[in-house]
Design an enzyme around this catalytic site. Sequence first.
Site, mmCIF file in Angstrom:
data_model
loop_
_atom_site.group_PDB
_atom_site.id
_atom_site.type_symbol
_atom_site.label_atom_id
_atom_site.label_comp_id
_atom_site.label_asym_id
_atom_site.label_seq_id
_atom_site.Cartn_x
_atom_site.Cartn_y
_atom_site.Cartn_z
ATOM 1 N N HIS A 49 0.849 -1.201 0.000
ATOM 2 C CA HIS A 49 0.000 0.000 0.000
ATOM 3 C C HIS A 49 0.878 1.241 0.000
ATOM 4 C CE1 HIS A 49 1.072 -0.639 4.231
ATOM 5 N NE2 HIS A 49 1.072 0.684 4.285
ATOM 6 N N HIS A 132 5.823 6.147 -1.182
ATOM 7 C CA HIS A 132 6.553 4.911 -1.424
ATOM 8 C C HIS A 132 5.670 3.728 -1.030
ATOM 9 C CE1 HIS A 132 7.177 5.510 2.889
ATOM 10 N NE2 HIS A 132 7.350 4.207 2.966
#
Length: 197
Positions: A49, A132
Amino acid sequence: MDDHPDSRTLRVFVALAPPDDAKDELARALRPAYAGYPRLRWNRIEDWHITLAFLGEQSSTAVPLLRSALAAAAPSRPALQLGLRGGGYFDQRLLWTGVDGDLEGLHRLAADVRDLARSCGIDFRERPLNPHLTLARSRRDDSVSVPLAAAGLTGFVGRPWRTERLHLVGSNIGRGPGPIHYRDIEAWRLGVAAAPA
């Protein structure tokens, strides 16, 4: 059985998740690293995620308020065109792949989500958004595997994809020596894609 020792609290964050084909593409690029660095603690692919707001431990009464606010807001927030690219690391212990695409829209969405959380009375430590996707963590006695694995991802460029949903996620981080697992509390469809610039 409750995952949490104190059932009155829940550790939560708000995130975006890449679609399955984008995750499969990245997993193929990671095959040499999986084989080459087996001591890394690899995150499960289904847990990948992009965190927009890490809210930490919250009371069980705060979470329903946040669910309501996110449910009302998600349809009016545009879906984003994103992609995964390259690799890097934090503190030589956490391996990640970067996020590419509509980063301005991503920062705007993260700011909206954080404002919504504050409007629900949720107190959390503000962290700068550094888009990220976390892939793995090293063991304390291993300071080389993560930088080497990141170097192997330098040329990775994933295909673009469109965000579909905003996810409210609960985690068991810090609940013992085992791997970190995440579960969706709820997810809401984002609105129409933003027009190309």
